[in-house]
Design an enzyme around this catalytic site. Structure first.
Site, PDB file in Angstrom:
ATOM      1  CG  HIS A   1      -2.350   0.282   0.931  1.00 32.80           C
ATOM      2  ND1 HIS A   1      -2.911   0.233  -0.339  1.00 32.80           N
ATOM      3  CD2 HIS A   1      -3.375   0.639   1.755  1.00 32.80           C
ATOM      4  CE1 HIS A   1      -4.201   0.540  -0.268  1.00 32.80           C
ATOM      5  NE2 HIS A   1      -4.501   0.796   0.990  1.00 32.80           N
TER       6      HIS A   1
ATOM      7  CG  ASN B   1      -9.128   4.288   4.625  1.00 32.63           C
ATOM      8  OD1 ASN B   1      -8.395   3.785   3.783  1.00 32.63           O
ATOM      9  ND2 ASN B   1      -9.883   3.558   5.425  1.00 32.63           N
TER      10      ASN B   1
ATOM     11  CG  ASP C   1      -1.701   0.346  -3.473  1.00 32.49           C
ATOM     12  OD1 ASP C   1      -2.416  -0.638  -3.211  1.00 32.49           O
ATOM     13  OD2 ASP C   1      -1.936   1.471  -2.982  1.00 32.49           O
TER      14      ASP C   1
ATOM     15  CG  ASN D   1     -10.627   2.430   0.877  1.00 34.25           C
ATOM     16  OD1 ASN D   1     -11.673   2.461   0.237  1.00 34.25           O
ATOM     17  ND2 ASN D   1     -10.345   1.462   1.734  1.00 34.25           N
TER      18      ASN D   1
END
Length: 198
Positions: free
Chosen positions: A19, A66, A91, A112
């Site tokens: 991530h 997020n 990513d 997200n």
């Protein structure tokens, strides 16, 4: 002026996770351009430099993935940058490990961080460079565990080359536009010649 956001999660526990490939891309660009990413403002670490004649900010939001859009909105508002001059590096589990995909606009595709940026900018009309991290081998594998997992030793050289290509794609967007970057970098495999990125 361009704002270049690399997406990731702050903290040592997230370093070298799938991530965080956006953070690693920003670090690579900063190193190549000789700029430090150490200023803290608008919920992000950032550094300022030039790519060609264009002033650019290299930005790593510190809000956790997020909420990346909170930082993006504050930078855009303060610097009065058009949305088309916001470039996001993230990513992508839908792409094979090491593949690059450039898009001039579009949905979040389930990501997200991108979802948050689209929401806070109230627009999806910004370029993005997505770096493939592959998908879990087993369908019952928890996605959150996968993206927060670390790269294997075999994957690291592939991802290093992908980051070089992502840097090339960002430079191409700035110098020649998104269409040119899409033509040069989309689907670029890491076993192809890298002469296009220099």
């Amino acid at each position: 002026m361009y704002l270049i956001f690399g997406l990731g999660n702050p903290g040592k526990q997230y370093e070298m996770t799938r991530h965080n490939i956006g953070f690693h891309a920003i670090d690579y660009m900063a190193d190549r351009l000789g700029v430090k990413i150490k200023k803290l403002k608008y919920k992000a670490l950032y550094g300022e430099t030039y790519i060609g004649a264009e002033r650019v900010m290299l930005i790593k939001p510190q809000t956790y993935m997020n909420n990346s859009g909170e930082s993006a909105a504050e930078f855009v508002s303060f610097f009065k940058v058009p949305v088309e001059n916001v470039i996001v590096i993230s990513d992508d589990i839908a792409l094979d490990t090491g593949r690059i995909r450039v898009r001039s606009k579009g949905s979040a595709g389930g990501h997200n961080g991108l979802k948050s940026i689209i929401y806070h900018l109230n627009s999806d009309m910004f370029p993005r460079v997505r770096i493939g991290v592959g998908e879990p081998e087993h369908k019952d594998y928890e996605l959150i565990d996968y993206v927060l997992g670390r790269f294997s030793k075999d994957e690291i050289p592939v991802l290093e080359e992908a980051i070089i290509n992502a840097d090339g794609a960002v430079r191409e967007i700035i110098s020649s536009g998104c269409e040119s970057a899409m033509n040069k970098f989309n689907g670029l495999c890491t076993n192809q010649s890298d002469e296009r990125v220099h």
